[in-house]
Design a protein around this motif. Structure first.
Motif, PDB file in Angstrom:
ATOM      1  N   THR A 128      55.672 -57.356 -10.920  1.00 29.37           N
ATOM      2  CA  THR A 128      56.390 -58.439 -10.238  1.00 29.37           C
ATOM      3  C   THR A 128      57.885 -58.154 -10.229  1.00 29.37           C
ATOM      4  O   THR A 128      58.574 -58.467  -9.254  1.00 29.37           O
ATOM      5  CB  THR A 128      56.072 -59.790 -10.889  1.00 29.37           C
TER       6      THR A 128
ATOM      7  N   ILE B 264      55.934 -70.741 -15.425  1.00 32.75           N
ATOM      8  CA  ILE B 264      56.565 -70.994 -14.119  1.00 32.75           C
ATOM      9  C   ILE B 264      56.772 -72.498 -13.936  1.00 32.75           C
ATOM     10  O   ILE B 264      57.799 -72.933 -13.414  1.00 32.75           O
ATOM     11  CB  ILE B 264      55.727 -70.380 -12.968  1.00 32.75           C
TER      12      ILE B 264
ATOM     13  N   HIS C 101      55.978 -64.231  -9.406  1.00 29.36           N
ATOM     14  CA  HIS C 101      55.139 -64.330 -10.603  1.00 29.36           C
ATOM     15  C   HIS C 101      53.830 -63.575 -10.402  1.00 29.36           C
ATOM     16  O   HIS C 101      53.387 -63.388  -9.265  1.00 29.36           O
ATOM     17  CB  HIS C 101      54.825 -65.800 -10.919  1.00 29.36           C
TER      18      HIS C 101
ATOM     19  N   TYR D 261      62.166 -64.232 -11.323  1.00 33.08           N
ATOM     20  CA  TYR D 261      60.830 -63.646 -11.455  1.00 33.08           C
ATOM     21  C   TYR D 261      60.421 -63.599 -12.918  1.00 33.08           C
ATOM     22  O   TYR D 261      61.241 -63.502 -13.824  1.00 33.08           O
ATOM     23  CB  TYR D 261      60.795 -62.223 -10.873  1.00 33.08           C
ATOM     24  N   PHE D 262      59.107 -63.683 -13.126  1.00 31.47           N
ATOM     25  CA  PHE D 262      58.498 -63.405 -14.419  1.00 31.47           C
ATOM     26  C   PHE D 262      57.563 -62.230 -14.213  1.00 31.47           C
ATOM     27  O   PHE D 262      56.755 -62.225 -13.277  1.00 31.47           O
ATOM     28  CB  PHE D 262      57.717 -64.599 -14.966  1.00 31.47           C
TER      29      PHE D 262
ATOM     30  N   PRO E 225      49.845 -69.302 -11.157  1.00 35.12           N
ATOM     31  CA  PRO E 225      50.975 -68.687 -11.859  1.00 35.12           C
ATOM     32  C   PRO E 225      50.863 -68.913 -13.369  1.00 35.12           C
ATOM     33  O   PRO E 225      50.251 -69.888 -13.813  1.00 35.12           O
ATOM     34  CB  PRO E 225      52.196 -69.441 -11.315  1.00 35.12           C
TER      35      PRO E 225
END
Length: 161
Positions: A15, A94, A83, A8-9, A90
């Motif tokens: 998020t 990503i 994201h 994940y970001f 995104p």
């Protein structure tokens, strides 16, 4: 040993919380995607046309560098990437993460957190990035998630739990 990895970001923590929920529901391992150059609050100001994110998101073929500290994917069958949605898609990092990951033979699912966007443009963006990398990967349709109930429904529908 987990067979699913959640990457994940998260710029604000939203998020990250959703990724933790998904990892808990699936028994997956969890790993953060980090920007090579971390974002500041000024970078994230989407109202400012000259902010870093405003510029990055409008470079249509742009990729933003991320830290390449991903775990080895050998043990994972399924990769889930979470994201935010910035300008309908995104964040550009990503795409860089997908470029770096050895996804051949894997299943890829993506989800987003968003205050107002749907997932259609993000799904097309993810598909385009995967096509450009020539990964041989099964893509599960993504969605926007905001709570545990939605997460469980999506994961169940996608046969991920």
């Amino acid at each position: 040993m987990a067979t699913t990895l959640v990457l994940y970001f998260s710029a604000s923590g939203t998020t990250k919380r959703m990724a933790q929920t998904i990892a808990n529901l699936t028994g997956a391992d969890l790993h953060e995607i980090k920007a090579q150059y971390p974002y500041t609050q000024a970078d994230l100001d989407w109202h400012a046309p000259q902010s870093r994110t405003s510029i990055e998101q409008h470079e249509h073929q742009g990729h933003v560098a991320c830290v390449n500290d991903f775990p080895a994917l050998d043990q994972y069958d399924t990769i889930i990437i979470g994201h935010p949605i910035w300008w309908g898609i995104p964040p550009r990092l990503i795409a860089n993460a997908i470029d770096q990951l050895p996804l051949d033979g894997k299943t890829l699912a993506t989800f987003a957190t968003s205050g107002g966007s749907g997932y259609q443009r993000s799904q097309r963006y993810i598909q385009r990035v995967v096509d450009q990398t020539h990964h041989q990967v099964t893509i599960i349709p993504g969605t926007v998630l905001s709570n545990q109930r939605q997460s469980k429904q999506w994961l169940t529908k996608a046969n991920l739990i």
